[in-house]
Design a protein around this motif. Structure first.
Motif: not given
Length: 175
Positions: A88-110
């Motif tokens: 995730i990025t934004s020109p209005a922020a220096e940085r965007v950090e995602i704090d997530a456990p392993a595998g949490a950002l995978e979205i299963a079908p449907e």
């Protein structure tokens, strides 16, 4: 109540409703979604309910040098393929950090994932599920309550989805 009074009350209610809807309209195009921000889609991947709120606020305003919490729901409408949120990025922020456990950002079908909501721990079934969170650091002056700033979500299959994220004055009161 007499018939004339009933007709008068009904007419007044219709005029009031028409006046309110006219006063609230604008020349801006209709948004694709009724959510705070979002409804942007790239085929089978979409981002909904996007907003930015103070992460740690006492007076319900964004604090200088403090992170802001980015809330959103990422949806995968594919019936066969998983999707993964990679950045995730934004020109209005220096940085965007995602704090997530392993595998949490995978979205299963449907299915979907939502920042701040528990995600099933796919790596260790015995470990408790925990929410993932996303924070924006070093926001510039354009991130004012009541305004929107551009945010880009990068997905493995869908690529970049850029949308305007609303900046809330106060965090969700239910937290």
């Amino acid at each position: 109540m007499s018939i004339s009074m009933t007709r008068y009350a009904a007419s007044a209610a219709m005029v009031l409703a028409l006046g309110v809807s006219t006063a609230c309209s604008s020349d801006d195009p209709e948004p694709d979604s009724t959510n705070r921000g979002g409804g942007e889609t790239d085929g089978q991947t979409s981002v909904e309910n996007v907003f930015i709120a103070p992460a740690y606020a006492i007076d319900c305003s964004l604090q200088v040098d403090a992170p802001a919490q980015l809330s959103f729901t990422a949806v995968n409408d594919s019936s066969t393929e998983a999707e993964t949120l990679s950045e995730i990025t934004s020109p209005a922020a220096e940085r965007v950090e995602i704090d997530a456990p392993a595998g949490a950002l995978e979205i299963a079908p449907e299915s979907s994932i939502a920042a701040g909501q528990p995600v099933e721990n796919v790596e260790d079934a015995d470990a408790p599920d925990r929410p993932f969170r996303s924070f924006m650091f070093g926001l510039d002056d354009s991130a004012e309550p009541g305004k929107s700033i551009p945010v880009t979500f990068t997905f493995e299959r869908a690529g970049d989805i850029t949308l305007q994220a609303a900046v809330d004055a106060c965090p969700n009161q239910s937290e």
